[in-house]
Design a protein around this motif. Structure first.
Motif, PDB file in Angstrom:
ATOM      1  N   ALA A 195      23.254 -50.037  62.650  1.00 21.91           N
ATOM      2  CA  ALA A 195      23.107 -50.220  64.100  1.00 21.91           C
ATOM      3  C   ALA A 195      22.190 -49.152  64.670  1.00 21.91           C
ATOM      4  O   ALA A 195      22.126 -48.029  64.165  1.00 21.91           O
ATOM      5  N   GLY A 196      21.492 -49.502  65.754  1.00 23.24           N
ATOM      6  CA  GLY A 196      20.725 -48.512  66.498  1.00 23.24           C
ATOM      7  C   GLY A 196      19.377 -48.200  65.889  1.00 23.24           C
ATOM      8  O   GLY A 196      18.772 -49.009  65.185  1.00 23.24           O
ATOM      9  N   TRP A 197      18.933 -46.967  66.148  1.00 25.14           N
ATOM     10  CA  TRP A 197      17.561 -46.576  65.877  1.00 25.14           C
ATOM     11  C   TRP A 197      17.472 -45.370  64.948  1.00 25.14           C
ATOM     12  O   TRP A 197      18.133 -44.357  65.169  1.00 25.14           O
ATOM     13  N   ALA A 198      16.615 -45.494  63.942  1.00 26.69           N
ATOM     14  CA  ALA A 198      16.280 -44.337  63.114  1.00 26.69           C
ATOM     15  C   ALA A 198      15.403 -43.366  63.893  1.00 26.69           C
ATOM     16  O   ALA A 198      15.511 -42.153  63.744  1.00 26.69           O
ATOM     17  N   VAL A 199      14.535 -43.921  64.733  1.00 27.83           N
ATOM     18  CA  VAL A 199      13.701 -43.112  65.632  1.00 27.83           C
ATOM     19  C   VAL A 199      13.736 -43.781  66.996  1.00 27.83           C
ATOM     20  O   VAL A 199      13.261 -44.912  67.152  1.00 27.83           O
ATOM     21  N   ARG A 200      14.304 -43.091  67.973  1.00 23.34           N
ATOM     22  CA  ARG A 200      14.394 -43.637  69.332  1.00 23.34           C
ATOM     23  C   ARG A 200      13.633 -42.788  70.342  1.00 23.34           C
ATOM     24  O   ARG A 200      13.115 -43.309  71.335  1.00 23.34           O
ATOM     25  N   TYR A 201      13.550 -41.491  70.092  1.00 21.53           N
ATOM     26  CA  TYR A 201      13.009 -40.557  71.084  1.00 21.53           C
ATOM     27  C   TYR A 201      11.751 -39.866  70.566  1.00 21.53           C
ATOM     28  O   TYR A 201      11.633 -39.549  69.380  1.00 21.53           O
ATOM     29  N   ALA A 202      10.845 -39.597  71.491  1.00 21.30           N
ATOM     30  CA  ALA A 202       9.634 -38.839  71.165  1.00 21.30           C
ATOM     31  C   ALA A 202       9.863 -37.347  71.280  1.00 21.30           C
ATOM     32  O   ALA A 202       9.211 -36.556  70.588  1.00 21.30           O
ATOM     33  N   ALA A 203      10.792 -36.957  72.161  1.00 19.81           N
ATOM     34  CA  ALA A 203      11.038 -35.538  72.420  1.00 19.81           C
ATOM     35  C   ALA A 203      12.347 -35.417  73.198  1.00 19.81           C
ATOM     36  O   ALA A 203      12.968 -36.412  73.577  1.00 19.81           O
ATOM     37  N   TYR A 204      12.737 -34.160  73.414  1.00 22.84           N
ATOM     38  CA  TYR A 204      13.898 -33.867  74.255  1.00 22.84           C
ATOM     39  C   TYR A 204      13.416 -33.153  75.505  1.00 22.84           C
ATOM     40  O   TYR A 204      12.589 -32.239  75.433  1.00 22.84           O
ATOM     41  N   ASP A 205      13.891 -33.591  76.663  1.00 21.60           N
ATOM     42  CA  ASP A 205      13.532 -32.983  77.942  1.00 21.60           C
ATOM     43  C   ASP A 205      14.669 -32.068  78.376  1.00 21.60           C
ATOM     44  O   ASP A 205      15.696 -32.543  78.859  1.00 21.60           O
ATOM     45  N   PRO A 206      14.531 -30.747  78.215  1.00 19.59           N
ATOM     46  CA  PRO A 206      15.633 -29.848  78.558  1.00 19.59           C
ATOM     47  C   PRO A 206      15.924 -29.810  80.051  1.00 19.59           C
ATOM     48  O   PRO A 206      17.056 -29.526  80.451  1.00 19.59           O
ATOM     49  N   ARG A 207      14.940 -30.117  80.886  1.00 16.37           N
ATOM     50  CA  ARG A 207      15.189 -30.098  82.332  1.00 16.37           C
ATOM     51  C   ARG A 207      16.076 -31.257  82.743  1.00 16.37           C
ATOM     52  O   ARG A 207      17.001 -31.097  83.543  1.00 16.37           O
ATOM     53  N   GLY A 208      15.841 -32.408  82.177  1.00 15.26           N
ATOM     54  CA  GLY A 208      16.676 -33.566  82.490  1.00 15.26           C
ATOM     55  C   GLY A 208      17.888 -33.690  81.600  1.00 15.26           C
ATOM     56  O   GLY A 208      18.780 -34.500  81.868  1.00 15.26           O
ATOM     57  N   GLY A 209      17.892 -32.914  80.522  1.00 22.59           N
ATOM     58  CA  GLY A 209      19.022 -32.958  79.603  1.00 22.59           C
ATOM     59  C   GLY A 209      19.139 -34.280  78.871  1.00 22.59           C
ATOM     60  O   GLY A 209      20.238 -34.726  78.529  1.00 22.59           O
ATOM     61  N   ALA A 210      18.016 -34.932  78.587  1.00 23.21           N
ATOM     62  CA  ALA A 210      18.026 -36.234  77.934  1.00 23.21           C
ATOM     63  C   ALA A 210      16.780 -36.386  77.081  1.00 23.21           C
ATOM     64  O   ALA A 210      15.806 -35.630  77.203  1.00 23.21           O
ATOM     65  N   GLY A 211      16.801 -37.402  76.239  1.00 18.81           N
ATOM     66  CA  GLY A 211      15.660 -37.677  75.393  1.00 18.81           C
ATOM     67  C   GLY A 211      14.571 -38.422  76.126  1.00 18.81           C
ATOM     68  O   GLY A 211      14.829 -39.172  77.064  1.00 18.81           O
ATOM     69  N   VAL A 212      13.336 -38.198  75.680  1.00 13.52           N
ATOM     70  CA  VAL A 212      12.194 -38.955  76.171  1.00 13.52           C
ATOM     71  C   VAL A 212      12.030 -40.150  75.240  1.00 13.52           C
ATOM     72  O   VAL A 212      11.630 -40.000  74.077  1.00 13.52           O
TER      73      VAL A 212
END
Length: 394
Positions: free
Chosen positions: A76-93
């Protein structure tokens, strides 16, 4: 039971007269004596773990089996879902949908501390051969490791995390391999021997012992002694192209600035050591780990191969366990209590084998994608509990 010092010699691996153990086969849960309705619900639950804006993991693969039957293999889901992590928003890009990589049943994951189980098996193989004594002093094999020799640390203490060594050393901050080795040689216990204190350093010292007594690197020992005879062709130390991504590794939340990681080891110390370490570095698939579990549940044999004799599997899994954790409800749920053995990995991996019911559970996930966060093992425990309840007649 084997003798504790050196071990009792048995037939060589794959020697004549050895009975062949059944290989895993995919089949319906009923063939394994497992409740199909519970396992169908469990498979659906895996998809829930990877759904939503802030899932437990970006991707996951579940493998459940009993006896020689692999009854569940769900991705299930994604082996690669995010390009980066945004520490200001506290979420993945998030990547555009077309650029994401889905998880499949054959996706390799960074095993993190599940690597310790393979290091432990490699050590017990040497105990079986008589080249390593479980109660022998580390200094007898590594006299140049002055602190371990002075404190008379033993192989058993390394395998049971009772050496008193601290959890980790910042080897990733050392200038070169010579400095890293000097740190290991000089590292003294921070606490009294005999008290449990989980430590990566134990397995790093054990790696040094194994490499010294055999003259071979740990990756070679694991390949030649475990993965090749078992046919675990998807299991190796990195790099591992095609593996599930882990972390956008940057300071201050990580210990090094490496960017988004995929196919290279997540653990900073294992990375600093070149990707091959006693505590971390292996990549594998759920099916390969199912074979590993099956071999141990069958007394060390799988098909015509034997990686350990039954007495030495018993030594490996007898309380308090050598490398393996035993009966830990926090990730084993209701499988804990009758000698269940297993381990977890920081990246989101876990493995449980329950000898009482001849059952195994492998859950591989990339919970650190795109960024590490406080560990949450409730899904692991809930999964194990559902499997325990699916065992008919339990």
């Amino acid at each position: 039971m084997p003798t504790l010092e050196g071990g009792r010699r048995r037939r060589g691996r794959g020697g004549s007269g050895q009975l062949s153990a059944p290989r895993l086969r995919s089949d319906v849960p009923e063939r394994a004596g497992l409740d199909p309705d519970r396992l169908r619900r469990l498979a659906a639950t895996v998809h829930g773990l990877t759904a939503g804006d802030r899932p437990w993991a970006a991707g996951a693969v579940l493998a459940v089996g009993r006896g020689p039957v692999l009854a569940v293999e769900e991705a299930a889901g994604w082996a690669v879902r995010y390009a980066a992590y945004d520490p200001r928003g506290g979420a993945g890009v998030e990547l555009p949908a077309a650029a994401r990589v889905p998880v499949t049943a054959g996706t390799p994951f960074d095993l993190a501390s599940l690597t310790k189980l393979f290091t432990a098996v490699a050590a017990v193989q040497q105990i079986e051969r008589g080249t390593l004594g479980i109660d022998a002093e580390v200094g007898g094999y590594l006299p140049d490791f002055r602190a371990a020799a002075a404190h008379r640390l033993t192989v058993r203490q390394l395998l049971t995390h009772t050496s008193g060594l601290r959890p980790e050393l910042p080897l990733y901050d050392c200038a070169d391999d010579a400095e890293r080795l000097a740190r290991l040689r000089a590292e003294a216990p921070a606490g009294a021997a005999g008290t449990y204190r989980y430590s990566d350093v134990n397995m790093l010292l054990l790696q040094q012992v194994l490499e010294r007594i055999t003259g071979r690197a740990l990756d070679v020992l694991v390949h030649e002694g475990i993965t090749r005879p078992l046919g675990m062709t998807a299991t190796c130390f990195g790099p591992c192209p095609g593996a599930a991504a882990t972390e956008d590794q940057r300071r201050p939340w990580a210990k090094a600035d490496r960017g988004m990681l995929r196919g290279v080891v997540h653990d900073e110390n294992a990375w600093a050591l070149g990707g091959v370490a006693g505590h971390a570095g292996l990549f594998s698939t759920a099916r390969d780990l199912a074979v590993f579990c099956r071999a141990l549940l069958a007394g060390g044999s799988y098909g015509p191969a034997r990686i350990l004799g039954p007495d030495f599997v018993e030594l490996l899994l007898t309380p308090p366990g050598l490398g393996f954790a035993l009966d830990q409800p926090w990730f084993m749920g209701e499988l804990a209590g009758r000698g269940a053995a297993g381990h977890t990995g920081f990246t989101g991996t876990s493995l449980i084998l329950d000898r009482a019911t001849d059952t195994f559970v492998v859950l591989l996930a990339n919970t650190v994608h795109p960024c590490r966060r406080p560990p949450d093992s409730r899904p692991r425990a809930a999964t194990a509990t559902e499997v325990a309840r699916a065992v008919r007649g339990r």
